[in-house]
Design a protein around this motif. Structure first.
Motif, PDB file in Angstrom:
ATOM      1  N   LEU A 396       0.843  -1.199   0.000  1.00 27.99           N
ATOM      2  CA  LEU A 396       0.000   0.000   0.000  1.00 27.99           C
ATOM      3  C   LEU A 396       0.884   1.259   0.000  1.00 27.99           C
ATOM      4  O   LEU A 396       0.672   2.195  -0.779  1.00 27.99           O
ATOM      5  CB  LEU A 396      -0.921  -0.008   1.228  1.00 27.99           C
ATOM      6  N   ALA A 397       1.891   1.242   0.866  1.00 25.75           N
ATOM      7  CA  ALA A 397       2.803   2.388   0.950  1.00 25.75           C
ATOM      8  C   ALA A 397       3.537   2.560  -0.382  1.00 25.75           C
ATOM      9  O   ALA A 397       3.733   3.677  -0.861  1.00 25.75           O
ATOM     10  CB  ALA A 397       3.790   2.186   2.093  1.00 25.75           C
ATOM     11  N   ARG A 398       3.941   1.450  -1.004  1.00 26.07           N
ATOM     12  CA  ARG A 398       4.651   1.502  -2.290  1.00 26.07           C
ATOM     13  C   ARG A 398       3.766   2.152  -3.368  1.00 26.07           C
ATOM     14  O   ARG A 398       4.190   3.006  -4.126  1.00 26.07           O
ATOM     15  CB  ARG A 398       5.041   0.078  -2.702  1.00 26.07           C
ATOM     16  N   LEU A 399       2.503   1.717  -3.390  1.00 37.05           N
ATOM     17  CA  LEU A 399       1.562   2.267  -4.372  1.00 37.05           C
ATOM     18  C   LEU A 399       1.388   3.767  -4.172  1.00 37.05           C
ATOM     19  O   LEU A 399       1.358   4.547  -5.123  1.00 37.05           O
ATOM     20  CB  LEU A 399       0.196   1.588  -4.227  1.00 37.05           C
ATOM     21  N   MET A 400       1.293   4.170  -2.906  1.00 38.76           N
ATOM     22  CA  MET A 400       1.113   5.595  -2.618  1.00 38.76           C
ATOM     23  C   MET A 400       2.359   6.377  -2.992  1.00 38.76           C
ATOM     24  O   MET A 400       2.279   7.491  -3.507  1.00 38.76           O
ATOM     25  CB  MET A 400       0.788   5.787  -1.146  1.00 38.76           C
ATOM     26  N   TYR A 401       3.527   5.785  -2.726  1.00 33.99           N
ATOM     27  CA  TYR A 401       4.785   6.440  -3.061  1.00 33.99           C
ATOM     28  C   TYR A 401       4.842   6.687  -4.575  1.00 33.99           C
ATOM     29  O   TYR A 401       5.161   7.779  -5.035  1.00 33.99           O
ATOM     30  CB  TYR A 401       5.954   5.555  -2.615  1.00 33.99           C
ATOM     31  N   LEU A 402       4.490   5.653  -5.353  1.00 32.76           N
ATOM     32  CA  LEU A 402       4.526   5.782  -6.808  1.00 32.76           C
ATOM     33  C   LEU A 402       3.504   6.808  -7.297  1.00 32.76           C
ATOM     34  O   LEU A 402       3.714   7.479  -8.306  1.00 32.76           O
ATOM     35  CB  LEU A 402       4.258   4.423  -7.476  1.00 32.76           C
ATOM     36  N   SER A 403       2.387   6.921  -6.550  1.00 35.09           N
ATOM     37  CA  SER A 403       1.340   7.840  -7.009  1.00 35.09           C
ATOM     38  C   SER A 403       1.793   9.302  -6.938  1.00 35.09           C
ATOM     39  O   SER A 403       1.284  10.143  -7.658  1.00 35.09           O
ATOM     40  CB  SER A 403       0.053   7.634  -6.220  1.00 35.09           C
ATOM     41  N   LEU A 404       2.790   9.605  -6.070  1.00 31.24           N
ATOM     42  CA  LEU A 404       3.304  10.978  -6.009  1.00 31.24           C
ATOM     43  C   LEU A 404       3.865  11.404  -7.368  1.00 31.24           C
ATOM     44  O   LEU A 404       3.604  12.500  -7.854  1.00 31.24           O
ATOM     45  CB  LEU A 404       4.447  11.065  -4.975  1.00 31.24           C
ATOM     46  N   TYR A 405       4.642  10.512  -7.976  1.00 32.37           N
ATOM     47  CA  TYR A 405       5.237  10.822  -9.276  1.00 32.37           C
ATOM     48  C   TYR A 405       4.155  10.872 -10.356  1.00 32.37           C
ATOM     49  O   TYR A 405       4.178  11.715 -11.248  1.00 32.37           O
ATOM     50  CB  TYR A 405       6.322   9.799  -9.617  1.00 32.37           C
ATOM     51  N   ARG A 406       3.194   9.969 -10.222  1.00 30.70           N
ATOM     52  CA  ARG A 406       2.108   9.969 -11.222  1.00 30.70           C
ATOM     53  C   ARG A 406       1.334  11.282 -11.166  1.00 30.70           C
ATOM     54  O   ARG A 406       0.955  11.832 -12.195  1.00 30.70           O
ATOM     55  CB  ARG A 406       1.175   8.780 -10.980  1.00 30.70           C
ATOM     56  N   MET A 407       1.124  11.787  -9.957  1.00 24.61           N
ATOM     57  CA  MET A 407       0.418  13.064  -9.831  1.00 24.61           C
ATOM     58  C   MET A 407       1.230  14.174 -10.494  1.00 24.61           C
ATOM     59  O   MET A 407       0.681  15.080 -11.129  1.00 24.61           O
ATOM     60  CB  MET A 407       0.201  13.401  -8.351  1.00 24.61           C
ATOM     61  N   HIS A 408       2.545  14.095 -10.351  1.00 20.48           N
ATOM     62  CA  HIS A 408       3.407  15.105 -10.977  1.00 20.48           C
ATOM     63  C   HIS A 408       3.288  15.020 -12.501  1.00 20.48           C
ATOM     64  O   HIS A 408       3.170  16.040 -13.188  1.00 20.48           O
ATOM     65  CB  HIS A 408       4.856  14.892 -10.529  1.00 20.48           C
ATOM     66  N   LEU A 409       3.287  13.795 -13.032  1.00 18.99           N
ATOM     67  CA  LEU A 409       3.155  13.625 -14.488  1.00 18.99           C
ATOM     68  C   LEU A 409       1.843  14.223 -14.984  1.00 18.99           C
ATOM     69  O   LEU A 409       1.801  14.912 -16.002  1.00 18.99           O
ATOM     70  CB  LEU A 409       3.223  12.137 -14.860  1.00 18.99           C
ATOM     71  N   LEU A 410       0.765  13.963 -14.247  1.00 15.28           N
ATOM     72  CA  LEU A 410      -0.541  14.507 -14.652  1.00 15.28           C
ATOM     73  C   LEU A 410      -0.525  16.032 -14.562  1.00 15.28           C
ATOM     74  O   LEU A 410      -1.083  16.723 -15.414  1.00 15.28           O
ATOM     75  CB  LEU A 410      -1.659  13.944 -13.764  1.00 15.28           C
ATOM     76  N   ALA A 411       0.152  16.561 -13.532  1.00  9.99           N
ATOM     77  CA  ALA A 411       0.167  18.013 -13.336  1.00  9.99           C
ATOM     78  C   ALA A 411       0.955  18.728 -14.428  1.00  9.99           C
ATOM     79  O   ALA A 411       0.629  19.852 -14.792  1.00  9.99           O
ATOM     80  CB  ALA A 411       0.749  18.356 -11.963  1.00  9.99           C
ATOM     81  N   ILE A 412       2.003  18.091 -14.962  1.00 12.81           N
ATOM     82  CA  ILE A 412       2.800  18.823 -15.965  1.00 12.81           C
ATOM     83  C   ILE A 412       2.443  18.456 -17.404  1.00 12.81           C
ATOM     84  O   ILE A 412       2.811  19.160 -18.333  1.00 12.81           O
ATOM     85  CB  ILE A 412       4.330  18.651 -15.748  1.00 12.81           C
ATOM     86  N   HIS A 413       1.729  17.332 -17.595  1.00  7.68           N
ATOM     87  CA  HIS A 413       1.393  16.938 -18.968  1.00  7.68           C
ATOM     88  C   HIS A 413      -0.100  16.970 -19.259  1.00  7.68           C
ATOM     89  O   HIS A 413      -0.502  16.737 -20.389  1.00  7.68           O
ATOM     90  CB  HIS A 413       1.889  15.513 -19.245  1.00  7.68           C
ATOM     91  N   GLY A 414      -0.922  17.181 -18.240  1.00 10.37           N
ATOM     92  CA  GLY A 414      -2.363  17.094 -18.465  1.00 10.37           C
ATOM     93  C   GLY A 414      -2.801  15.640 -18.387  1.00 10.37           C
ATOM     94  O   GLY A 414      -1.973  14.723 -18.332  1.00 10.37           O
ATOM     95  N   LEU A 416      -4.422  13.501 -20.501  1.00  7.37           N
ATOM     96  CA  LEU A 416      -4.274  12.536 -21.598  1.00  7.37           C
ATOM     97  C   LEU A 416      -2.830  12.033 -21.715  1.00  7.37           C
ATOM     98  O   LEU A 416      -2.556  10.840 -21.608  1.00  7.37           O
ATOM     99  CB  LEU A 416      -4.736  13.207 -22.901  1.00  7.37           C
ATOM    100  N   LYS A 417      -1.907  12.987 -21.892  1.00  2.18           N
ATOM    101  CA  LYS A 417      -0.502  12.582 -22.045  1.00  2.18           C
ATOM    102  C   LYS A 417       0.031  12.000 -20.736  1.00  2.18           C
ATOM    103  O   LYS A 417       0.807  11.051 -20.728  1.00  2.18           O
ATOM    104  CB  LYS A 417       0.358  13.764 -22.500  1.00  2.18           C
ATOM    105  N   GLY A 418      -0.397  12.591 -19.610  1.00  2.00           N
ATOM    106  CA  GLY A 418       0.054  12.088 -18.312  1.00  2.00           C
ATOM    107  C   GLY A 418      -0.317  10.619 -18.145  1.00  2.00           C
ATOM    108  O   GLY A 418       0.519   9.789 -17.756  1.00  2.00           O
ATOM    109  N   ALA A 419      -1.565  10.283 -18.469  1.00  2.00           N
ATOM    110  CA  ALA A 419      -2.018   8.887 -18.332  1.00  2.00           C
ATOM    111  C   ALA A 419      -1.241   7.988 -19.289  1.00  2.00           C
ATOM    112  O   ALA A 419      -0.845   6.864 -18.938  1.00  2.00           O
ATOM    113  CB  ALA A 419      -3.520   8.804 -18.601  1.00  2.00           C
ATOM    114  N   ALA A 420      -0.993   8.493 -20.522  1.00  2.00           N
ATOM    115  CA  ALA A 420      -0.244   7.691 -21.505  1.00  2.00           C
ATOM    116  C   ALA A 420       1.169   7.420 -20.987  1.00  2.00           C
ATOM    117  O   ALA A 420       1.697   6.310 -21.119  1.00  2.00           O
ATOM    118  CB  ALA A 420      -0.195   8.428 -22.843  1.00  2.00           C
ATOM    119  N   LEU A 421       1.774   8.427 -20.355  1.00  2.00           N
ATOM    120  CA  LEU A 421       3.143   8.251 -19.843  1.00  2.00           C
ATOM    121  C   LEU A 421       3.184   7.280 -18.670  1.00  2.00           C
ATOM    122  O   LEU A 421       4.140   6.525 -18.495  1.00  2.00           O
ATOM    123  CB  LEU A 421       3.732   9.601 -19.443  1.00  2.00           C
TER     124      LEU A 421
END
Ligand SMILES: Cc1cc2nc3c(=O)[nH]c(=O)nc-3n(C[C@H](O)[C@H](O)[C@H](O)COP(=O)(O)OP(=O)(O)OC[C@H]3O[C@@H](n4cnc5c(N)ncnc54)[C@H](O)[C@@H]3O)c2cc1C
Length: 438
Positions: A396-414, A416-421
């Motif tokens: 659970l902690a690992r998933l949450m840790y990874l989600s921090l970076y995913r949130m960053h990807l969504l924040a800088i790419h929007g 559609l592209k964030g989800a693709a990345l």
């Protein structure tokens, strides 16, 4: 003035600045206002990934974002350059001369006008003025330093591997000393074992994690002071199980070529010595443009993230100092704080330009997560939401840790592209080599 566009200049395209540049560019770029991003590097790598870049667990070439292309896509202009000063009377930022690899000047010192300015230049590692640290330790402040660490690590691994294969040595090892038992030092220590375990698959046939000697040195009486004691103890035990020598209550008084010296007089020899013991603002910020700064070179900001002496200048992220009203602690230098400040700052810049009232920043401590590479993840959630801390460990902690970076990807790419990345990241985990070895 005529039809001169309002110019918003953002210095620093990191965890905080790049988000603001994207959102302002998407809202105004190429139309009403001119949005300009200045960064001293041509590409962005999310800083919390640097320890993985340093060990080769992550290939930054796959994860970096080129500012020119990103700016074209989102409607802001990008300039390569290093902020060196601010002329507040003229409302201009001053950029240092741009030089090539041989030190030849490419672009002379120049100035860029601003109507609104955002400073988001991050932090540098604090050496606390301890003798020898600047000269003899490596830092993990940017991509270049992480690359340097990885190259040196690989060279040492190769040297040891060859000596073992050719029989020149039977007990050779690579010694890494990490000073600082915060998240960066702990994550790096664990990631080193993950990388070393992978090396034998890539040609270093006799090298593996048993040839690694990692010492983690912390001045405080325990590692991970931001986490509850129970979790810090779990991380401590995990590191020791991996083979890390963890020294707490150990103050470093000097660094030398190939060793650090503790207050108790112990000389800890190391092939690589990394300093990760806290951060401060870059030197260039000290009193920049006559703005109020702290002794650690952070820009003091008001609740609306404007600098105390100039409401046209905002500051966010590691380089900003804000102690929220009613709190006895400043907002910590963390990616989640930079992300939250970026959101408020974007809204406040829009409000300021449109003549509406600005709103105060409210920091929501979502807790801290520390990744011990593939071995474990520990953390605590919802710091000030539930009036206490909720401990998380494992998957659970690992998933949450990874989600921090995913949130960053969504924040800088929007979205559609964030989800693709994010999807591409999963594919890359399967198809790309486990380690970057060059
Ligand atoms: C190894 C490591 C692991 C971390 N792990 C975590 C974590 O797990 N969770 C967490 O919350 N935080 C973590 N952090 C902290 C986090 O990375 C920072 O708090 C965050 O990146 C701060 O964002 P920022 O926008 O203020 O600065 P940065 O992201 O550092 O961006 C600053 C930008 O400014 C540019 N710049 C600097 N000087 C100049 C100049 N003079 N002119 C022009 N541009 C300039 C830089 O090139 C950079 O692009 C970690 C940090 C490190 C080093």
């Amino acid at each position: 003035m005529g039809d001169r566009k309002t110019q918003v200049v953002i210095c620093g395209g990191g965890a905080g600045g790049l988000e603001v540049a994207r959102r302002l560019g998407a809202r105004y770029g190429r139309r009403a206002h001119d949005i300009i991003l200045i960064d001293r590097s041509p590409t962005h790598v999310w800083k919390p990934l640097l320890h993985e870049v340093a060990t080769g667990s992550l290939d930054a070439n796959l994860d970096e974002v080129g500012y020119r292309h990103h700016g074209f896509r989102w409607g802001y202009r990008y300039f390569l350059g290093s902020l060196s000063g601010i002329d507040r009377a003229a409302r201009e930022v001053i950029l240092a001369p741009l030089r090539d690899e041989d030190g030849r000047e490419l672009v002379a010192e120049h100035r860029i006008r601003y109507d609104w300015l955002l400073l988001a230049v991050g932090s540098v590692t604090n050496d606390f003025g301890i003798p020898g640290v600047r000269e003899h330790c490596l830092f993990l402040d940017d991509r270049e330093q992480a690359d340097r660490f990885r190259n040196r690590l690989l060279n040492h691994c190769l040297r040891v591997s060859r000596r073992l294969v050719t029989g020149l040595a039977t007990d050779d090892e690579v010694r890494v000393t990490i000073v600082g038992g915060g998240a960066t030092g702990v994550e790096l220590a664990a990631e080193l074992f993950n990388a070393a375990a992978g090396l034998r698959h890539y040609g270093l046939e006799v090298f593996d994690e048993s040839r690694l000697r990692v010492t983690l040195v912390e001045a405080g009486d325990r590692i991970l002071p931001a986490l509850p004691e129970k979790l810090a103890a779990a991380a401590h035990a995990e590191l020791e199980a991996l083979g890390v020598r963890v020294l707490t209550s150990t103050r470093v008084v000097r660094a030398e070529p190939g060793a650090i010296v503790t207050a108790a007089g112990e000389r800890i020899a190391g092939d690589l010595q990394v300093w990760a013991a806290g951060v401060r603002g870059p030197d260039l910020l000290a009193g920049i443009g006559g703005l109020e700064t702290t002794p650690l070179n952070q820009l003091v900001v008001t609740g609306t993230l404007q600098t105390t002496r100039d409401p046209r200048i905002f500051a966010i992220g590691d380089c900003a100092f804000l102690r929220p009203a009613g709190s006895d602690r400043a907002v910590p230098p963390r990616a989640q704080a930079a992300h939250q400040m970026a959101d408020t700052c974007f809204r406040n810049l829009v409000a300021a330009m449109e003549g509406r009232p600005l709103r105060p920043f409210r920091y929501r401590d979502r807790g801290s997560l520390v990744s011990l590479s593939r071995y474990s993840t520990v953390g605590s959630l919802m710091g000030n939401l539930v009036g206490g801390r909720m401990a998380v460990e494992g998957r659970l902690a690992r998933l949450m840790y990874l989600s921090l970076y995913r949130m960053h990807l969504l924040a800088i790419h929007g979205w559609l592209k964030g989800a693709a990345l994010i999807l591409l990241g999963h594919v890359n985990q399967v198809v790309r080599p486990r380690l970057k070895l060059h």
